[in-house]
Write a protein that holds these residues in place. Structure first.
Motif, PDB file in Angstrom:
ATOM      1  N   ASN A   1       4.085   9.383  -5.694  1.00  0.00           N
ATOM      2  CA  ASN A   1       4.421  10.464  -4.769  1.00  0.00           C
ATOM      3  C   ASN A   1       4.006  10.246  -3.323  1.00  0.00           C
ATOM      4  O   ASN A   1       4.201  11.127  -2.500  1.00  0.00           O
ATOM      5  N   SER A   2       3.420   9.106  -2.995  1.00  0.00           N
ATOM      6  CA  SER A   2       2.813   8.949  -1.671  1.00  0.00           C
ATOM      7  C   SER A   2       3.332   7.725  -0.934  1.00  0.00           C
ATOM      8  O   SER A   2       3.777   6.754  -1.543  1.00  0.00           O
ATOM      9  N   ASN A   3       3.202   7.779   0.389  1.00  0.00           N
ATOM     10  CA  ASN A   3       3.501   6.597   1.194  1.00  0.00           C
ATOM     11  C   ASN A   3       2.194   5.816   1.408  1.00  0.00           C
ATOM     12  O   ASN A   3       1.118   6.246   0.967  1.00  0.00           O
ATOM     13  N   LEU A   4       2.273   4.680   2.091  1.00  0.00           N
ATOM     14  CA  LEU A   4       1.087   3.842   2.276  1.00  0.00           C
ATOM     15  C   LEU A   4      -0.017   4.532   3.071  1.00  0.00           C
ATOM     16  O   LEU A   4      -1.197   4.374   2.766  1.00  0.00           O
ATOM     17  N   THR A   5       0.360   5.291   4.089  1.00  0.00           N
ATOM     18  CA  THR A   5      -0.637   5.991   4.897  1.00  0.00           C
ATOM     19  C   THR A   5      -1.441   6.956   4.027  1.00  0.00           C
ATOM     20  O   THR A   5      -2.678   7.008   4.113  1.00  0.00           O
ATOM     21  N   GLU A   6      -0.739   7.701   3.187  1.00  0.00           N
ATOM     22  CA  GLU A   6      -1.424   8.648   2.301  1.00  0.00           C
ATOM     23  C   GLU A   6      -2.303   7.909   1.290  1.00  0.00           C
ATOM     24  O   GLU A   6      -3.451   8.303   1.058  1.00  0.00           O
ATOM     25  N   LEU A   7      -1.787   6.841   0.688  1.00  0.00           N
ATOM     26  CA  LEU A   7      -2.590   6.084  -0.282  1.00  0.00           C
ATOM     27  C   LEU A   7      -3.856   5.529   0.363  1.00  0.00           C
ATOM     28  O   LEU A   7      -4.928   5.543  -0.247  1.00  0.00           O
ATOM     29  N   PHE A   8      -3.744   5.060   1.598  1.00  0.00           N
ATOM     30  CA  PHE A   8      -4.917   4.547   2.303  1.00  0.00           C
ATOM     31  C   PHE A   8      -5.932   5.672   2.521  1.00  0.00           C
ATOM     32  O   PHE A   8      -7.128   5.495   2.299  1.00  0.00           O
ATOM     33  N   ALA A   9      -5.466   6.844   2.913  1.00  0.00           N
ATOM     34  CA  ALA A   9      -6.372   7.983   3.128  1.00  0.00           C
ATOM     35  C   ALA A   9      -7.072   8.373   1.822  1.00  0.00           C
ATOM     36  O   ALA A   9      -8.274   8.637   1.821  1.00  0.00           O
ATOM     37  N   TYR A  10      -6.351   8.362   0.719  1.00  0.00           N
ATOM     38  CA  TYR A  10      -6.954   8.715  -0.582  1.00  0.00           C
ATOM     39  C   TYR A  10      -7.977   7.663  -0.997  1.00  0.00           C
ATOM     40  O   TYR A  10      -8.990   7.988  -1.627  1.00  0.00           O
ATOM     41  N   SER A  11      -7.732   6.405  -0.624  1.00  0.00           N
ATOM     42  CA  SER A  11      -8.675   5.348  -1.002  1.00  0.00           C
ATOM     43  C   SER A  11     -10.004   5.494  -0.264  1.00  0.00           C
ATOM     44  O   SER A  11     -11.037   5.063  -0.751  1.00  0.00           O
ATOM     45  N   ARG A  12      -9.970   6.116   0.908  1.00  0.00           N
ATOM     46  CA  ARG A  12     -11.179   6.320   1.706  1.00  0.00           C
ATOM     47  C   ARG A  12     -11.946   7.567   1.287  1.00  0.00           C
ATOM     48  O   ARG A  12     -13.152   7.639   1.437  1.00  0.00           O
ATOM     49  N   SER A  13     -11.226   8.560   0.772  1.00  0.00           N
ATOM     50  CA  SER A  13     -11.872   9.805   0.353  1.00  0.00           C
ATOM     51  C   SER A  13     -11.064  10.428  -0.780  1.00  0.00           C
ATOM     52  O   SER A  13      -9.965  10.929  -0.555  1.00  0.00           O
ATOM     53  N   ARG A  14     -11.623  10.390  -1.960  1.00  0.00           N
ATOM     54  CA  ARG A  14     -10.926  10.933  -3.129  1.00  0.00           C
ATOM     55  C   ARG A  14     -10.604  12.413  -2.940  1.00  0.00           C
ATOM     56  O   ARG A  14      -9.620  12.917  -3.465  1.00  0.00           O
TER      57      ARG A  14
END
Length: 160
Positions: free
Chosen positions: A46-59
């Motif tokens: 459901n996510s683009n790369l920007t969102e996946l990167f943000a989730y990887s930094r803060s669950r």
């Protein structure tokens, strides 16, 4: 032998995914570990790369958080959602003429807390499974053509 089954669950054809089963994991994996995998798989869908990167930094930034119920079953997302549960007797059979795989398993009993009895059985074990529509690697492709209001042509008929 028990295994974790990770599968898509949906309400209505419009949310159908080509492959219901997303993965099979060792039953010895912890609920927390499997929940993290389910969250990642759902976010990836459901996510683009920007969102996946943000989730990887803060669950905490991940809006697709897994929920774990009393029976350690995991659910993540809306419609479709990803679910994970421990099952037993997983079997995969491949049709030699088509290469189509069928996976089957038996779910475990489902319990709920009960003030008088401690635990109350609310769901018997049952046979479950899925026959793939395609061969090859697992697909997350949506199979409903929203503009035509029907299944996409390559998914229009199920294999016999």
């Amino acid at each position: 032998m028990k295994s974790w089954i990770i599968a898509w669950d949906w309400t209505g054809d419009y949310a159908a995914i080509a492959d219901k089963v997303v993965g099979v994991l060792d039953s010895r994996k912890s609920v927390k570990h499997v929940a993290e995998i389910v969250e990642f798989l759902y976010a990836q869908f459901n996510s683009n790369l920007t969102e996946l990167f943000a989730y990887s930094r803060s669950r905490k930034k991940n809006p697709y958080r897994a929920e774990i119920d009393f029976n350690s079953r995991i659910r993540c997302g809306g419609n479709p959602s990803l679910t994970a549960e421990i099952v037993e007797n997983v079997k995969i059979v491949t049709d030699p003429s088509t290469g189509i795989e069928t996976i089957s398993w038996i779910t475990l009993p489902v319990y709920a807390p009960d003030k008088e009895k401690g635990l109350k059985l609310i769901g018997e074990p049952r046979k479950d499974g899925f026959t793939r529509l395609i061969t090859g690697t697992i697909s997350q492709e949506e199979i409903w053509d929203r503009s035509l209001g029907r299944f996409k042509d390559k998914f229009h008929s199920k294999p016999e």
